[in-house]
Each structure stands twice: as C-alpha cells, then as structure tokens.
Design an enzyme around this catalytic site. Sequence first.
Site, PDB file in Angstrom:
ATOM      1  N   HIS A   1      16.759  -2.245 -25.783  1.00  0.00           N
ATOM      2  CA  HIS A   1      16.100  -1.597 -26.921  1.00  0.00           C
ATOM      3  C   HIS A   1      15.447  -2.596 -27.878  1.00  0.00           C
ATOM      4  CE1 HIS A   1      18.055   1.914 -25.356  1.00  0.00           C
ATOM      5  NE2 HIS A   1      17.695   2.679 -26.360  1.00  0.00           N
TER       6      HIS A   1
ATOM      7  N   LYS B   1      23.805  10.136 -34.622  1.00  0.00           N
ATOM      8  CA  LYS B   1      22.792   9.353 -35.350  1.00  0.00           C
ATOM      9  C   LYS B   1      21.643  10.291 -35.700  1.00  0.00           C
ATOM     10  CE  LYS B   1      23.466   4.646 -33.686  1.00  0.00           C
ATOM     11  NZ  LYS B   1      22.874   3.506 -32.958  1.00  0.00           N
TER      12      LYS B   1
ATOM     13  N   HIS C   1       9.320   5.854 -25.899  1.00  0.00           N
ATOM     14  CA  HIS C   1      10.522   5.051 -26.128  1.00  0.00           C
ATOM     15  C   HIS C   1      11.198   4.651 -24.799  1.00  0.00           C
ATOM     16  CE1 HIS C   1      14.261   3.787 -28.024  1.00  0.00           C
ATOM     17  NE2 HIS C   1      14.915   4.656 -27.274  1.00  0.00           N
TER      18      HIS C   1
ATOM     19  N   HIS D   1      11.802  -2.225 -28.515  1.00  0.00           N
ATOM     20  CA  HIS D   1      11.282  -1.977 -29.866  1.00  0.00           C
ATOM     21  C   HIS D   1      10.018  -2.819 -30.102  1.00  0.00           C
ATOM     22  CE1 HIS D   1      11.345  -1.740 -34.286  1.00  0.00           C
ATOM     23  NE2 HIS D   1      11.127  -3.035 -34.242  1.00  0.00           N
TER      24      HIS D   1
ATOM     25  N   GLU E   1      31.915  -7.026 -31.627  1.00  0.00           N
ATOM     26  CA  GLU E   1      31.350  -7.318 -30.306  1.00  0.00           C
ATOM     27  C   GLU E   1      31.377  -6.059 -29.472  1.00  0.00           C
ATOM     28  OE1 GLU E   1      33.278 -10.627 -28.499  1.00  0.00           O
ATOM     29  OE2 GLU E   1      32.401 -11.985 -29.982  1.00  0.00           O
TER      30      GLU E   1
ATOM     31  N   ARG F   1      29.445   0.390 -29.676  1.00  0.00           N
ATOM     32  CA  ARG F   1      28.284   1.287 -29.582  1.00  0.00           C
ATOM     33  C   ARG F   1      26.967   0.523 -29.402  1.00  0.00           C
ATOM     34  NH1 ARG F   1      27.378   6.907 -32.895  1.00  0.00           N
ATOM     35  NH2 ARG F   1      25.369   7.347 -31.962  1.00  0.00           N
TER      36      ARG F   1
ATOM     37  N   ARG G   1      24.499  18.413 -49.770  1.00  0.00           N
ATOM     38  CA  ARG G   1      25.510  17.387 -49.428  1.00  0.00           C
ATOM     39  C   ARG G   1      26.147  17.589 -48.053  1.00  0.00           C
ATOM     40  NH1 ARG G   1      26.762  18.308 -54.846  1.00  0.00           N
ATOM     41  NH2 ARG G   1      25.778  16.724 -56.150  1.00  0.00           N
TER      42      ARG G   1
ATOM     43  N   LYS H   1      28.443   8.266 -22.812  1.00  0.00           N
ATOM     44  CA  LYS H   1      28.096   8.114 -24.234  1.00  0.00           C
ATOM     45  C   LYS H   1      29.265   8.551 -25.108  1.00  0.00           C
ATOM     46  CE  LYS H   1      24.927   8.359 -27.926  1.00  0.00           C
ATOM     47  NZ  LYS H   1      23.566   8.407 -28.415  1.00  0.00           N
TER      48      LYS H   1
ATOM     49  N   ASN I   1      22.342  -0.077 -26.713  1.00  0.00           N
ATOM     50  CA  ASN I   1      20.994  -0.552 -27.033  1.00  0.00           C
ATOM     51  C   ASN I   1      20.462  -1.538 -26.004  1.00  0.00           C
ATOM     52  OD1 ASN I   1      20.942   0.990 -29.386  1.00  0.00           O
ATOM     53  ND2 ASN I   1      22.048  -0.596 -30.514  1.00  0.00           N
TER      54      ASN I   1
HETATM   55  P1  NAD Z   1      10.335  14.235 -28.448  1.00  0.00           P
HETATM   56  O1  NAD Z   1      11.326  14.909 -29.264  1.00  0.00           O
HETATM   57  O2  NAD Z   1       9.073  13.788 -29.086  1.00  0.00           O
HETATM   58  O3  NAD Z   1       9.970  15.171 -27.192  1.00  0.00           O
HETATM   59  C1  NAD Z   1       9.015  14.734 -26.264  1.00  0.00           C
HETATM   60  C2  NAD Z   1       7.910  15.791 -26.069  1.00  0.00           C
HETATM   61  O4  NAD Z   1       8.419  16.834 -25.236  1.00  0.00           O
HETATM   62  C3  NAD Z   1       7.457  16.456 -27.355  1.00  0.00           C
HETATM   63  O5  NAD Z   1       6.079  16.699 -27.274  1.00  0.00           O
HETATM   64  C4  NAD Z   1       8.242  17.771 -27.331  1.00  0.00           C
HETATM   65  O6  NAD Z   1       7.627  18.790 -28.081  1.00  0.00           O
HETATM   66  C5  NAD Z   1       8.208  18.093 -25.863  1.00  0.00           C
HETATM   67  N1  NAD Z   1       9.274  18.952 -25.370  1.00  0.00           N
HETATM   68  C6  NAD Z   1      10.563  18.999 -25.758  1.00  0.00           C
HETATM   69  N2  NAD Z   1      11.260  19.800 -24.947  1.00  0.00           N
HETATM   70  C7  NAD Z   1      10.402  20.300 -24.055  1.00  0.00           C
HETATM   71  C8  NAD Z   1      10.529  21.175 -22.947  1.00  0.00           C
HETATM   72  N3  NAD Z   1      11.710  21.633 -22.572  1.00  0.00           N
HETATM   73  N4  NAD Z   1       9.417  21.498 -22.248  1.00  0.00           N
HETATM   74  C9  NAD Z   1       8.208  20.970 -22.586  1.00  0.00           C
HETATM   75  N5  NAD Z   1       8.024  20.112 -23.584  1.00  0.00           N
HETATM   76  C10 NAD Z   1       9.114  19.778 -24.313  1.00  0.00           C
HETATM   77  O7  NAD Z   1      10.931  12.929 -27.718  1.00  0.00           O
HETATM   78  P2  NAD Z   1      12.367  12.598 -27.110  1.00  0.00           P
HETATM   79  O8  NAD Z   1      12.097  11.607 -26.046  1.00  0.00           O
HETATM   80  O9  NAD Z   1      13.158  13.793 -26.800  1.00  0.00           O
HETATM   81  O10 NAD Z   1      13.103  11.870 -28.328  1.00  0.00           O
HETATM   82  C11 NAD Z   1      12.600  10.685 -28.883  1.00  0.00           C
HETATM   83  C12 NAD Z   1      13.154  10.551 -30.272  1.00  0.00           C
HETATM   84  O11 NAD Z   1      14.569  10.493 -30.198  1.00  0.00           O
HETATM   85  C13 NAD Z   1      12.702   9.308 -31.005  1.00  0.00           C
HETATM   86  O12 NAD Z   1      12.360   9.659 -32.327  1.00  0.00           O
HETATM   87  C14 NAD Z   1      13.925   8.427 -31.008  1.00  0.00           C
HETATM   88  O13 NAD Z   1      13.979   7.574 -32.129  1.00  0.00           O
HETATM   89  C15 NAD Z   1      15.024   9.431 -31.026  1.00  0.00           C
HETATM   90  N6  NAD Z   1      16.304   8.961 -30.452  1.00  0.00           N
HETATM   91  C16 NAD Z   1      17.416   9.192 -31.176  1.00  0.00           C
HETATM   92  C17 NAD Z   1      18.651   8.806 -30.681  1.00  0.00           C
HETATM   93  C18 NAD Z   1      19.893   9.115 -31.450  1.00  0.00           C
HETATM   94  O14 NAD Z   1      20.960   8.661 -31.052  1.00  0.00           O
HETATM   95  N7  NAD Z   1      19.799   9.892 -32.494  1.00  0.00           N
HETATM   96  C19 NAD Z   1      18.737   8.183 -29.420  1.00  0.00           C
HETATM   97  C20 NAD Z   1      17.572   7.969 -28.707  1.00  0.00           C
HETATM   98  C21 NAD Z   1      16.344   8.369 -29.237  1.00  0.00           C
HETATM   99  N1  GLY Z   2      21.129   5.722 -28.900  1.00  0.00           N
HETATM  100  C1  GLY Z   2      22.056   4.738 -29.342  1.00  0.00           C
HETATM  101  C2  GLY Z   2      23.230   5.317 -30.050  1.00  0.00           C
HETATM  102  O1  GLY Z   2      23.381   6.511 -30.147  1.00  0.00           O
HETATM  103  O2  GLY Z   2      24.028   4.570 -30.536  1.00  0.00           O
END
Ligand code: NAD
Ligand code: GLY
Length: 362
Positions: free
Chosen positions: A249, A141, A266, A253, A239, A242, A119, A225, A246
């Site tokens: 986005h 998130k 992305h 998407h 309106e 947060r 939990r 942020k 996007n």
């Molecule tokens: P990712 O986590 O897939 O990382 C990208 C690549 O880089 C991977 O292959 C990873 O292993 C590699 N990597 C990471 N750090 C490294 C380093 N220092 N050196 C070498 N390689 C490295 O992708 P990302 O772009 O970091 O994140 C994308 C994800 O984040 C998506 O799933 C998306 O939905 C999510 N996201 C979440 C939020 C949120 O608010 N929670 C916001 C934006 C995106």
């Molecule tokens: N990446 C959008 C949010 O965190 O709200």
Amino acid sequence: MQTLTIDLKERSYPILIGAGLLADPSAFASLAGRRVAIVTNETVAPLYLARLQGTLTQVGAGVTALVLPDGEAYKNWETLNRIYDHLLAERCDRGTTIVALGGGVIGDLSGFAAATYQRGVPFIQVPTTLLAQVDSSVGGKTGINHPRGKNMIGAFWQPRLVVADTDTLNTLPDRELSAGMAEVIKYGLIRDLPFLDWLDDHMERLMARDGELLAFAIERSCANKAQVVAGDELETAKEGGRALLNLGHTFGHAIEAGAGYGVWLHGEAVAAGTVMALELSRRLGWLGEADVERVSKLFERAHLPVRGPRLGAERYLDLMAHDKKVLEGRLRLVLLKRLGEAMTYAEAPMSEIRAAIETCCE
Ligand code: NAD
Ligand code: GLY
C-alpha cells in the site's frame, strides 16, 4: 449463508456472506422496529436500493434513503455534510441505524457519518464490491479524503453487522473485480500460504465469477481480516499487527498519487506496489526470484498491473513519505519474510528501496 464473527469484545459483530442476502429478511432481523437511513450512490441505487428497502420494510424497519453521486472525488466534507443534512431533515435521532449500501467509498463516508452524527449512531455495512466485501467493510476504519491526502480525516467506528451478498458482484465491472482480487491475494501473501496456493489453483474460475469459489475467497479473506483486526483493532502494535494489511500500500499510494488520483484504481496500485515490496524482500534475501515471479503471474492472471509508472525513484520516495504509514518520520514498510509471512520493517537501506522501485517500473 456463512457467518463469521469478528471478536472485539463488546464491539464484536457478525459478517454474513452468501448469495441473495439483500432479499433475505433473516439477515436483517436485528433491524425489526428500528429507524434506518440507507446511504448509497447513483450507480448502486438503481441496482439494489429497492431490494434492500423492501427487505428492511418487511422486517418492520422505518426506512429513509439518500442517494449520493458516485466516485472517490465525492469522499469529502461536502458529501459528508449532505449525509448530516439528510439525517437532520429526516429527524433521525441517536437510535437511527445508518446502513451503507455500496463499495468502499460509500462505506467509508457513511461509517464516518455514523461515527460522528450525534456523537455516534449504530452502523451496518452492506458492501457491493469485491474490495468492500473482503476488506473495507470489515474492521471499522471510516473516513474521508482531504485535498492534501487520501483518508486523512477519519475515525475507527465498528459496524454492528456486515451483510455481503455475493450476487451483487454479478454487476460489478471487470476492472473493479480485479481491483478487489488484489486485496484477496494480499491475505494469502501476508498470513495464509494454503489460501495463496488455492488462489493459484482457481484464479481463472474466480475471474469468471464462479459464485461458489468467490464466496469461499470472500469468507477466507474476511476470516483473515477478522483475526488481524481482533489482534490490533486500532493499529497500534509496535511491530506487525494490523499494519500488515498494508502490504504494497505504501508503494501503491505513491503510484495512485503520482499518476493522479482516479487514473489507477486502488487495487491496481496495490498489485504493482506489492510486486515492489516483494522485489525489495528478495533484495534483502528473504524471497527467491521464483517467488516474485509466481506472485506477479498470479496478479496478471487476475488482470492486474505488475509494473508501476516510471515516475523516478525520488518521486516515489517523496510520495511515500506522505503516506499515513510513516511513523515518527520513519518509512515502515510491510515486507515478506517468506510467502505467507509478512512483517513490518523500518531498516531497509534507501539504495535497495530505490533499486526495487526502478526494477518494477514500466
Ligand atoms: P467504490 O466504492 O468507488 O466502488 C467502485 C465502483 O463500483 C463505483 O463506481 C461504484 O458505484 C460501483 N459499484 C459498487 N457496487 C457495484 C455493483 N454491485 N455493481 C456495479 N457497480 C458497483 O470503490 P471500492 O473499490 O469498493 O472502494 C474503494 C474505497 O475504499 C477507497 O476510498 C478506499 O480508500 C476505501 N478503502 C477503505 C478501507 C477500510 O478499511 N475502510 C480498506 C480499503 C479501501
Ligand atoms: N485496509 C487496511 C485496514 O483495514 O487496516
């Protein structure tokens, strides 16, 4: 080391940004005497796991680590279950802190595990991609993908601490650096015109990984942020709020899903999607042609695409209708009133949305 605070009353937490923080015991002093479960992946582990484990051991934490496969394809129930299995096998209790070491995929997965294991247990983000350092590690998130949609299962679960070691960006592939830069540019566009001007002045040096400039860009992005999230933590504002994060986005998407997940990163889809949102803002009379041109150039200087794949406007609209940003059946888009000022808008005529998409496809 720069310290920012995200102000969420009793859920407030610090974001530490600086070079070499993975090896800095003072960054992790709050973990002294605690049980810690690091979650990382097979790409990041050989680069940084030993360093983080060493620092946590130095501060007196009891450390266990789980190394997962790498990739968005693993942001699912099966991998989440592997985290629960590991925590149970290691007899982790409600006092165990989960530490996410990696990019947004590891952050989102481990955060959701932290939100749900027994939990809810404490959670710390140690982001190692630019995207994770400026966006996904901040704001709480968390979640996983469902075969029918990205990020469809999740929870808001704020970390207790974010530690962004800018040195980790030195090993990041160029394409991933660019993808993160799309989100950096986003903050300038939606609420920080001076930052957009600064990015215009420094993009080549940022892409050459100038450490000081990258640290400033990360700090400024996180500050933006943090303010947005503090004003609308659960994205419930009718309106603005947060949802403004996007920008690009919803179009993005559609690009990601339409091209097939994994083909576009992305951030790449966000860049091309943002140009569509700006073109629509121009068509509605809020931006000039020069504004759209300026931003497209800035994305190109960050080695990002500015045209989407030619899927046909109807296919885009169909995919956009499945986005989470659709509220009560209405397509609520983030558009720009002017550079540096975004708004949510649900009244854009379909004919103009179609035309903006068609204009901005390859
Ligand atoms: P990712 O986590 O897939 O990382 C990208 C690549 O880089 C991977 O292959 C990873 O292993 C590699 N990597 C990471 N750090 C490294 C380093 N220092 N050196 C070498 N390689 C490295 O992708 P990302 O772009 O970091 O994140 C994308 C994800 O984040 C998506 O799933 C998306 O939905 C999510 N996201 C979440 C939020 C949120 O608010 N929670 C916001 C934006 C995106
Ligand atoms: N990446 C959008 C949010 O965190 O709200």
